[in-house]
Design a protein around this motif. Structure first.
Motif, PDB file in Angstrom:
ATOM      1  N   LYS A 113     -20.139   0.111 -27.613  1.00  0.00           N
ATOM      2  CA  LYS A 113     -20.202   0.489 -29.039  1.00  0.00           C
ATOM      3  C   LYS A 113     -21.135   1.690 -29.164  1.00  0.00           C
ATOM      4  CE  LYS A 113     -21.322  -1.307 -33.612  1.00  0.00           C
ATOM      5  NZ  LYS A 113     -22.352  -2.089 -34.277  1.00  0.00           N
ATOM      6  N   LEU A 114     -20.589   2.792 -29.645  1.00  0.00           N
ATOM      7  CA  LEU A 114     -21.383   4.018 -29.798  1.00  0.00           C
ATOM      8  C   LEU A 114     -22.042   4.019 -31.171  1.00  0.00           C
ATOM      9  CD1 LEU A 114     -18.869   6.628 -28.306  1.00  0.00           C
ATOM     10  CD2 LEU A 114     -20.615   5.286 -27.113  1.00  0.00           C
ATOM     11  N   ASN A 115     -23.367   4.208 -31.190  1.00  0.00           N
ATOM     12  CA  ASN A 115     -24.127   4.181 -32.446  1.00  0.00           C
ATOM     13  C   ASN A 115     -24.745   5.542 -32.742  1.00  0.00           C
ATOM     14  OD1 ASN A 115     -23.682   1.387 -32.821  1.00  0.00           O
ATOM     15  ND2 ASN A 115     -25.336   0.908 -31.421  1.00  0.00           N
ATOM     16  N   LEU A 129     -14.714   8.985 -26.384  1.00  0.00           N
ATOM     17  CA  LEU A 129     -15.083   7.793 -25.614  1.00  0.00           C
ATOM     18  C   LEU A 129     -14.160   7.715 -24.399  1.00  0.00           C
ATOM     19  CD1 LEU A 129     -16.761   5.119 -25.452  1.00  0.00           C
ATOM     20  CD2 LEU A 129     -14.954   4.037 -26.771  1.00  0.00           C
ATOM     21  N   ASP A 148     -24.572  -1.651 -26.868  1.00  0.00           N
ATOM     22  CA  ASP A 148     -24.884  -0.601 -27.837  1.00  0.00           C
ATOM     23  C   ASP A 148     -25.421   0.627 -27.125  1.00  0.00           C
ATOM     24  OD1 ASP A 148     -24.366  -1.757 -30.507  1.00  0.00           O
ATOM     25  OD2 ASP A 148     -25.780  -3.290 -29.829  1.00  0.00           O
ATOM     26  N   ILE A 149     -24.825   1.787 -27.425  1.00  0.00           N
ATOM     27  CA  ILE A 149     -25.272   3.050 -26.823  1.00  0.00           C
ATOM     28  C   ILE A 149     -25.559   4.030 -27.953  1.00  0.00           C
ATOM     29  CG2 ILE A 149     -24.612   4.986 -25.337  1.00  0.00           C
ATOM     30  CD1 ILE A 149     -22.768   2.977 -23.851  1.00  0.00           C
ATOM     31  N   ASP A 150     -26.796   4.556 -27.981  1.00  0.00           N
ATOM     32  CA  ASP A 150     -27.205   5.514 -29.011  1.00  0.00           C
ATOM     33  C   ASP A 150     -26.778   6.921 -28.578  1.00  0.00           C
ATOM     34  OD1 ASP A 150     -28.367   6.857 -31.073  1.00  0.00           O
ATOM     35  OD2 ASP A 150     -30.437   6.578 -30.411  1.00  0.00           O
ATOM     36  N   VAL A 151     -25.952   7.568 -29.419  1.00  0.00           N
ATOM     37  CA  VAL A 151     -25.450   8.910 -29.062  1.00  0.00           C
ATOM     38  C   VAL A 151     -26.068  10.008 -29.926  1.00  0.00           C
ATOM     39  CG1 VAL A 151     -23.249   8.037 -28.172  1.00  0.00           C
ATOM     40  CG2 VAL A 151     -23.418   8.652 -30.588  1.00  0.00           C
ATOM     41  N   CYS A 181     -19.090   8.657 -22.481  1.00  0.00           N
ATOM     42  CA  CYS A 181     -18.654   9.434 -23.635  1.00  0.00           C
ATOM     43  C   CYS A 181     -19.151  10.867 -23.502  1.00  0.00           C
ATOM     44  CB  CYS A 181     -19.150   8.806 -24.942  1.00  0.00           C
ATOM     45  SG  CYS A 181     -20.949   8.731 -25.047  1.00  0.00           S
TER      46      CYS A 181
END
Length: 198
Positions: A113-115, A129, A148-151, A181
């Motif tokens: 999940k990209l945040n 992605l 969760d991945i912070d972009v 990503c």
């Protein structure tokens, strides 16, 4: 991880003909691989059949479930190991389950999940992605529903690789060089960049 319940009945006849008959009755032939090993040291499978109506909830979903399996009254906890689909109709033909417990490590693919809004997207780029799941290893109780991945800091033309990530209590099993990503340059971002230079 989310949990879901499934009931099954042991099957003694495991040939192709028997499997066809099961499918006609709306049942899916399944195997459960657990701790028990045969004389040759290979895992022994418990053959059972489960109703397609129950199984579909665990199969046709983006979520990864721990399945509370009840086979002829016996309780098992398992994850789906492998699924076989018909090559033309996509009908579910067979399911393999792997028995789990609270101490044994398992390796499963967990959705990414990209945040956040990437800096590169703000500059006119497009977030891409590359993989939907990352394989992680840990006892099932420690495995989250999503990774969760912070972009937010991701710049235009840059990418995040698996090797740059870490999650508490989890060992990452996907190769480090795999790109998760990236922010691709678009025509809009290129014209914005040339306008800025002018």
């Amino acid at each position: 991880m989310r949990e879901i319940s499934l009931t099954g009945q042991k099957r003694t006849d495991v040939g192709k003909k028997a499997s066809k008959l099961l499918r006609k009755e709306g049942l899916v032939p399944c195997n459960l691989y657990g701790e028990s090993k045969g004389e040759n040291g290979l895992p022994v499978a418990l053959s059972f059949a489960a109703p397609f109506t129950e199984l579909r909830k665990a199969v046709y979903t983006p979520h990864v479930y721990v399945i509370n399996l009840t086979i002829d009254g016996e309780e098992h906890k398992a994850i789906i190991k492998e699924l076989q689909f018909h090559p033309t109709t996509d009908a579910l033909l067979h399911a393999d389950f792997f028995e789990v417990n609270e101490t044994k490590d398992i390796t499963v693919g967990i959705p990414v999940k990209l945040n956040g809004l990437a800096q590169g997207v703000r500059d006119g780029g497009k977030l891409n992605l590359s993989i939907r799941k990352i394989n992680v290893t840990a006892p099932y109780k420690r495995i989250p529903e999503v990774l969760d991945i912070d972009v937010t800091a991701l710049q235009l033309g840059k990418s995040i690789k698996v090797g740059e990530l870490s999650f508490e209590g989890l060992e990452i099993a996907t190769p480090k060089e795999v790109i998760v990503c990236s922010v691709k340059t678009t025509r809009a971002s290129r014209s914005a960049a040339s306008a800025a230079e002018e």
